[in-house]
Design an enzyme around this catalytic site. Structure first.
Site, PDB file in Angstrom:
ATOM      1  N   HIS A  68      -6.316  -7.508  -0.317  1.00  0.00           N
ATOM      2  CA  HIS A  68      -6.486  -5.914  -0.739  1.00  0.00           C
ATOM      3  C   HIS A  68      -5.623  -5.523  -1.910  1.00  0.00           C
ATOM      4  CE1 HIS A  68      -6.702  -6.521   3.514  1.00  0.00           C
ATOM      5  NE2 HIS A  68      -7.667  -5.518   3.503  1.00  0.00           N
ATOM      6  N   HIS A  75       0.903  -1.222  -0.029  1.00  0.00           N
ATOM      7  CA  HIS A  75       0.043   0.003  -0.191  1.00  0.00           C
ATOM      8  C   HIS A  75       0.975   1.310  -0.042  1.00  0.00           C
ATOM      9  CE1 HIS A  75      -3.459  -2.350   0.481  1.00  0.00           C
ATOM     10  NE2 HIS A  75      -3.407  -2.718   1.539  1.00  0.00           N
ATOM     11  N   ASP A 120      -4.300 -12.955   3.503  1.00  0.00           N
ATOM     12  CA  ASP A 120      -5.578 -12.371   4.200  1.00  0.00           C
ATOM     13  C   ASP A 120      -6.838 -12.746   3.303  1.00  0.00           C
ATOM     14  OD1 ASP A 120      -4.281 -10.633   2.404  1.00  0.00           O
ATOM     15  OD2 ASP A 120      -4.585  -8.928   3.738  1.00  0.00           O
ATOM     16  N   ASP A 162      -2.143 -10.600  -2.283  1.00  0.00           N
ATOM     17  CA  ASP A 162      -2.692  -9.980  -0.949  1.00  0.00           C
ATOM     18  C   ASP A 162      -4.169  -9.927  -1.342  1.00  0.00           C
ATOM     19  OD1 ASP A 162      -1.913  -8.588   1.824  1.00  0.00           O
ATOM     20  OD2 ASP A 162      -3.631  -7.643   0.708  1.00  0.00           O
TER      21      ASP A 162
HETATM   22  C1  SP5 Z   1      -1.186  -5.316   3.924  1.00  0.00           C
HETATM   23  C2  SP5 Z   1      -2.479  -5.079   4.332  1.00  0.00           C
HETATM   24  O1  SP5 Z   1      -3.159  -6.449   4.114  1.00  0.00           O
HETATM   25  N1  SP5 Z   1      -3.055  -4.189   4.670  1.00  0.00           N
HETATM   26  C3  SP5 Z   1      -4.395  -3.930   4.989  1.00  0.00           C
HETATM   27  C4  SP5 Z   1      -4.895  -2.960   5.485  1.00  0.00           C
HETATM   28  C5  SP5 Z   1      -6.513  -2.842   5.609  1.00  0.00           C
HETATM   29  N2  SP5 Z   1      -6.927  -2.167   6.437  1.00  0.00           N
HETATM   30  C6  SP5 Z   1      -8.420  -2.193   6.262  1.00  0.00           C
HETATM   31  C7  SP5 Z   1      -9.006  -2.291   7.452  1.00  0.00           C
HETATM   32  C8  SP5 Z   1     -10.598  -2.150   7.440  1.00  0.00           C
HETATM   33  C9  SP5 Z   1     -11.473  -2.510   8.463  1.00  0.00           C
HETATM   34  N3  SP5 Z   1     -12.505  -2.830   8.081  1.00  0.00           N
HETATM   35  C10 SP5 Z   1     -13.220  -4.151   7.866  1.00  0.00           C
HETATM   36  C11 SP5 Z   1     -14.189  -4.819   8.869  1.00  0.00           C
HETATM   37  C12 SP5 Z   1     -14.121  -6.246   8.705  1.00  0.00           C
HETATM   38  N4  SP5 Z   1     -14.994  -6.862   9.484  1.00  0.00           N
HETATM   39 ZN    ZN Z   2      -4.208  -7.339   2.810  1.00  0.00          ZN
END
Ligand code: SP5
Ligand code: ZN
Length: 352
Positions: free
Chosen positions: A202, A164, A289, A200
């Site tokens: 994301h 990211h 993830d 990943d």
């Molecule tokens: C490297 C990596 O995987 N970074 C990920 C960052 C994601 N942050 C997002 C968090 C959002 C939380 N909302 C999710 C609710 C899930 N029930």
């Molecule tokens: Zn991720």
């Protein structure tokens, strides 16, 4: 397989992150990397090694020097300003903030500076963050060196993760972009066109941005559809690169609930796409993830699915620099990384 790791990441630790405005227990914790380390050691089949030092030049090749300077000095400045809690932005700079009012300047005060560089509230900075970040990049570069020198595959246990982090912006638990640093460095070392495969959960917005206009580092990403999940602003299927890089970005947004068979079908397509645009080495941003029990993801991969993924990627015949990104369900992280690397070795050989 050669596994590069360092204990420096233990210094990057904080108790909470801010998700949707609420303080929740931190998810990107040292126990993640520790669990992966322990599982790899327990196999008795991998060779662990510490990173070598590669200096700042490979980081400066992809990131704004001012951002790196910020990361290096922010904790000292923060403490000097009287604060001791983890650095998290109060304000985040929006692209519309100075509409019609000219250029924005980096604020001078520590509380202002963080929101100039960091795009979310989930990426706290503490005393050991910079050291861990430097070391994660060195881990990635050491794994890449091994492959450059002839290894068929190597794994870098990077923490913090990287995908990211963009040229002059960071967030999403990432501070510098390990995979991008490595890919750009490999190109500079004469490795030809180096592909990046990002699995990943994301979208790797940072990696995509860094290579958007480059045809020598094709970027393919499979991820939860940004219409539904973080990072929301990028990763749609119609994002295909720009300028000289047009057609060298591939985004595969996936529906919630995607499980092994459906995922592997899309992965095969992405690997083929990358294979035809790459000369020798593929850098893998390995996020776990996508696991069925992951708290941040909504896909449904299994441990056996990860073994099949590793196998499928290794079948490309490309040499692999595999770098750890996300993955938050700690009890299964070790097994899942071991399974992925087992899949690679089942094709590339145990000496990979
Ligand atoms: C490297 C990596 O995987 N970074 C990920 C960052 C994601 N942050 C997002 C968090 C959002 C939380 N909302 C999710 C609710 C899930 N029930
Ligand atoms: Zn991720």
């Amino acid at each position: 397989m050669l596994i590069v790791h360092s204990p420096a990441h233990h210094g990057h630790a904080y108790d909470v992150e801010i998700q949707h405005g609420q303080a929740v227990p931190a998810l990107e914790v040292p126990a993640r990397a520790q669990a992966i380390h322990d599982a790899l050691v327990a196999t008795g089949r991998h060779t662990l090694t510490p990173p070598g030092t590669h200096g700042m030049a490979p980081l400066e090749a992809v990131h704004d020097a001012a951002m790196l300077r910020y990361l290096e000095t922010c904790w000292t400045d923060w403490v000097a300003s009287g604060r001791t809690t983890p650095i998290v932005p109060e304000t985040v700079l929006l692209h519309t903030y100075r509409d019609g009012m000219g250029e924005v300047r980096e604020p001078r005060t520590p509380a202002g500076r963080i929101g100039y560089w960091c795009f979310d509230t989930e990426s706290p900075i503490v005393e050991g963050t910079w050291q861990a970040t430097r070391e994660a990049a060195d881990i990635a570069l050491t794994a890449a060196s091994a492959v450059l020198e002839g290894a068929v595959a190597a794994y870098g246990l990077c923490r913090p993760p990287g995908h990211h982090a963009a040229r002059r912006m960071f967030g999403g638990y990432c501070y510098v972009n390990n995979a991008a640093i490595v890919a750009a460095w490999l190109v500079g070392q004469g490795a030809g066109r180096v592909g990046i495969l990002d699995v990943d959960f994301h979208h790797g917005n940072g990696t995509q941005q860094l290579f958007w206009e480059r045809a020598d580092v094709p970027y393919a990403s499979l991820h939860g559809d940004p219409d539904r999940v973080y990072p929301y602003f990028s990763g749609h299927a119609d994002e295909r690169g720009g300028g000289a890089g047009t057609g060298f970005t591939l985004n595969v947004p996936l529906p919630a609930g995607t499980s092994d068979d459906g995922y592997l079908r899309e992965l095969a397509r992405a690997v083929d796409w990358l294979d035809s645009r790459t000369d020798d080495i593929i850098v893998v941003s390995l996020g776990i993830d996508t696991y069925e029990r992951d708290q941040l993801g909504d896909l449904a991969l299994t441990t056996e699915g990860y073994r099949r993924c590793g196998e499928l990627v290794a079948h490309s015949g490309r040499r692999l620099v595999v770098l750890q990104e996300g993955g938050y369900f700690v009890p299964a992280l070790g097994d899942n990384v071991v399974a992925w690397l087992d899949g690679v070795e089942s094709v590339a050989g145990a000496g990979a």
